[in-house]
Design a protein around this motif. Structure first.
Motif, PDB file in Angstrom:
ATOM      1  N   CYS A 191       0.838  -1.205   0.000  1.00 52.80           N
ATOM      2  CA  CYS A 191       0.000   0.000   0.000  1.00 52.80           C
ATOM      3  C   CYS A 191       0.870   1.251   0.000  1.00 52.80           C
ATOM      4  O   CYS A 191       0.634   2.188  -0.768  1.00 52.80           O
ATOM      5  N   ILE A 192       1.893   1.274   0.855  1.00 50.54           N
ATOM      6  CA  ILE A 192       2.783   2.439   0.936  1.00 50.54           C
ATOM      7  C   ILE A 192       3.469   2.683  -0.403  1.00 50.54           C
ATOM      8  O   ILE A 192       3.576   3.824  -0.874  1.00 50.54           O
ATOM      9  N   ALA A 193       3.903   1.602  -1.051  1.00 47.72           N
ATOM     10  CA  ALA A 193       4.574   1.732  -2.350  1.00 47.72           C
ATOM     11  C   ALA A 193       3.618   2.300  -3.401  1.00 47.72           C
ATOM     12  O   ALA A 193       3.993   3.175  -4.196  1.00 47.72           O
ATOM     13  N   SER A 194       2.382   1.818  -3.408  1.00 50.00           N
ATOM     14  CA  SER A 194       1.394   2.288  -4.386  1.00 50.00           C
ATOM     15  C   SER A 194       1.053   3.759  -4.157  1.00 50.00           C
ATOM     16  O   SER A 194       0.953   4.547  -5.103  1.00 50.00           O
ATOM     17  N   VAL A 195       0.890   4.130  -2.895  1.00 51.71           N
ATOM     18  CA  VAL A 195       0.550   5.515  -2.570  1.00 51.71           C
ATOM     19  C   VAL A 195       1.722   6.439  -2.894  1.00 51.71           C
ATOM     20  O   VAL A 195       1.532   7.559  -3.392  1.00 51.71           O
ATOM     21  N   SER A 196       2.938   5.979  -2.635  1.00 55.01           N
ATOM     22  CA  SER A 196       4.123   6.785  -2.954  1.00 55.01           C
ATOM     23  C   SER A 196       4.189   7.071  -4.451  1.00 55.01           C
ATOM     24  O   SER A 196       4.573   8.178  -4.870  1.00 55.01           O
ATOM     25  N   LYS A 197       3.815   6.087  -5.262  1.00 52.63           N
ATOM     26  CA  LYS A 197       3.784   6.268  -6.715  1.00 52.63           C
ATOM     27  C   LYS A 197       2.735   7.312  -7.096  1.00 52.63           C
ATOM     28  O   LYS A 197       2.976   8.171  -7.961  1.00 52.63           O
ATOM     29  N   ILE A 198       1.570   7.261  -6.455  1.00 56.45           N
ATOM     30  CA  ILE A 198       0.508   8.241  -6.712  1.00 56.45           C
ATOM     31  C   ILE A 198       0.991   9.651  -6.375  1.00 56.45           C
ATOM     32  O   ILE A 198       0.780  10.606  -7.126  1.00 56.45           O
ATOM     33  N   ILE A 199       1.671   9.778  -5.234  1.00 57.94           N
ATOM     34  CA  ILE A 199       2.170  11.090  -4.802  1.00 57.94           C
ATOM     35  C   ILE A 199       3.220  11.607  -5.781  1.00 57.94           C
ATOM     36  O   ILE A 199       3.203  12.782  -6.176  1.00 57.94           O
ATOM     37  N   GLU A 200       4.122  10.731  -6.181  1.00 61.22           N
ATOM     38  CA  GLU A 200       5.200  11.129  -7.106  1.00 61.22           C
ATOM     39  C   GLU A 200       4.637  11.589  -8.447  1.00 61.22           C
ATOM     40  O   GLU A 200       5.076  12.595  -9.017  1.00 61.22           O
ATOM     41  N   ASP A 201       3.641  10.872  -8.961  1.00 65.40           N
ATOM     42  CA  ASP A 201       3.061  11.197 -10.274  1.00 65.40           C
ATOM     43  C   ASP A 201       1.914  12.203 -10.187  1.00 65.40           C
ATOM     44  O   ASP A 201       1.375  12.600 -11.226  1.00 65.40           O
ATOM     45  N   GLU A 202       1.542  12.570  -8.949  1.00 62.27           N
ATOM     46  CA  GLU A 202       0.352  13.409  -8.728  1.00 62.27           C
ATOM     47  C   GLU A 202      -0.853  12.795  -9.448  1.00 62.27           C
ATOM     48  O   GLU A 202      -1.652  13.479 -10.098  1.00 62.27           O
ATOM     49  N   GLY A 203      -0.943  11.472  -9.305  1.00 58.33           N
ATOM     50  CA  GLY A 203      -1.976  10.714 -10.011  1.00 58.33           C
ATOM     51  C   GLY A 203      -3.290  10.655  -9.257  1.00 58.33           C
ATOM     52  O   GLY A 203      -3.666   9.588  -8.747  1.00 58.33           O
ATOM     53  N   VAL A 204      -3.956  11.785  -9.180  1.00 62.66           N
ATOM     54  CA  VAL A 204      -5.245  11.850  -8.492  1.00 62.66           C
ATOM     55  C   VAL A 204      -6.308  12.394  -9.434  1.00 62.66           C
ATOM     56  O   VAL A 204      -6.112  13.417 -10.094  1.00 62.66           O
ATOM     57  N   SER A 205      -7.415  11.672  -9.505  1.00 65.51           N
ATOM     58  CA  SER A 205      -8.570  12.127 -10.274  1.00 65.51           C
ATOM     59  C   SER A 205      -9.678  12.499  -9.293  1.00 65.51           C
ATOM     60  O   SER A 205      -9.837  11.851  -8.256  1.00 65.51           O
TER      61      SER A 205
END
Length: 414
Positions: free
Chosen positions: A8-22
């Motif tokens: 989960c931490i790895a997946s969320v870190s990727k979201i934060i890095e890519d600013e991958g939020v819809s």
């Protein structure tokens, strides 16, 4: 709690890095005005083509390191505000319900990361932003300084997933928010249960007592929507209001649903109004005829007149005569619609002082006759109303007042 925290931490870190939020929006609607009050923003972790890559239970997990939670919080706030900008430019009075993770602001090191500072940079009208806090988080600890700062700056506060519990009400009355959203489990089955409807109605009154507008969230059916509105929750949101236009099966679209519910609600209100009006009309005439008898009979016979009244009129809850100062002159006669035990709950004996009752606000201001709804009746477990009328006798310099309380519902014959 997430099953695989490291993943989960790895997946969320990727979201934060890519600013991958819809950001998705769910409308908050008013069944009374047939309009949209605002939108609640929901953030989802997605990849570059928009596919959801992180489950919300992971993205917003309290098991994540505090630093990661704060980064997710700021990313979602900024994404929601950026996407809301176009709506705000077109509809200045539309409210954005912005979810806030209260846990990250309950630590001194995060005090400078106030959501207020994020929103301020977008220069929105503060009244168009409602910061939404999860009640379950606030039950553990309330970031009072932050919330007061937001309120003092003109921003609105909304409480999400509220339950009518001791801990929940403690939060409600300490914060006194602008909006309170009732969680679905509390009202589920309201369209099939009278007692559930009464519970929800009580919840709406409690929320309004705190100065908040009640909102029902998670509405799934037309029956629920109508029952909730009848119980005081005119503001609603949920899957039922998802607007897909009109699909092949003929399912009504968003606008049609709102118009139909408004029409149905108004129809029920008109029926209830007409019934109350007719009942009032009857007891208005009853009060006039009773006053005529009280004026014709000897003053010592007023109890006899009232006894005849309650024996004849099934809908009478109670009847009494007081003087112009509110001092009770007669017995308080309890009708078939009332419970005599109520006399032990409130002053009801000759000599009792009723000068503090609401009707004397008007009677002492020059009104000869007034009518209203009882806030609470010790004599009846249903709606009741009253009529208070001055009348005069030649031997008395000051007038007397007949007070009739009656049931605001048709009474069936026993």
């Amino acid at each position: 709690m997430v099953k695989d925290l490291n993943k989960c931490i790895a997946s969320v870190s990727k979201i934060i890095e890519d600013e991958g939020v819809s950001v998705l929006y769910q409308p908050v609607l008013s069944l009374e005005s047939k309009g949209v009050l605002g939108f609640e923003a929901f953030s989802r972790g997605v990849d570059e083509i928009g596919n959801t890559t992180v489950d919300p239970s992971c993205l917003f997990s309290s098991d994540l390191p505090l630093e990661t939670q704060l980064k997710v919080e700021l990313l979602c706030l900024n994404s929601s505000l950026r996407s809301f900008r176009s709506i705000h430019m077109k509809y200045k009075n539309m409210i954005l319900f912005l979810n806030v993770n209260a846990d990250v602001y309950n630590f001194d090191e995060n005090e400078d990361s106030s959501p207020f500072k994020v929103v301020e940079s977008f220069k929105f009208n503060p009244r168009s932003i409602a910061f939404e806090f999860e009640v379950s988080q606030l039950e553990k600890k309330i970031p009072l300084n932050l919330i007061k700062k937001l309120q003092n700056s003109g921003y609105r506060i909304s409480l999400d997933n509220s339950q009518v519990t001791l801990a929940g009400l403690e939060v409600v009355f300490r914060i006194r928010p602008d909006f309170i959203k009732l969680d679905r489990p509390f009202y589920k089955g309201i369209d099939k249960s009278t007692h559930k409807k009464e519970m929800v109605k009580a919840a709406s009154l409690i929320f309004m007592q705190a100065g908040a507008m009640p909102i029902a969230k998670g509405v799934e059916t037309e029956g629920e929507a109508l029952a909730l509105a009848e119980s005081g929750f005119y503001l609603q949101q949920g899957f039922f209001y998802t607007d897909n236009g009109k699909d092949k099966s003929g399912t009504a679209g968003f606008g049609e649903k709102l118009l139909k519910l408004n029409s149905d609600l108004r129809g029920k209100s008109v029926v209830a109004f007409n019934e109350s009006r007719d009942i009032f009309g009857h007891f208005y005439l009853v009060s006039k005829s009773t006053i005529t008898k009280l004026q014709q009979e000897d003053a010592s016979n007023m109890d006899v007149v009232l006894k005849e009244l309650v024996k004849k009129e099934r809908g009478i809850v109670s009847a009494m005569v007081v003087d112009a100062s509110g001092k009770q002159l007669s017995q308080r006669l309890i009708g078939k619609s009332g419970d005599v035990v109520g006399r032990k709950a409130i002053p009801s004996a000759p000599g009792s002082d009723h000068g503090h009752e609401d009707y004397f606000i008007y009677l002492n201001s020059g009104f000869e006759r007034i009518a209203g709804a009882s806030k609470f009746s010790s004599f009846i477990r249903d709606k009741s109303r009253y009529i208070a009328s001055f009348y005069y006798r030649e031997e008395r310099r000051r007038g007397m007042v007949l007070i009739l309380e009656y049931a605001d519902a048709e009474q069936s014959e026993a």
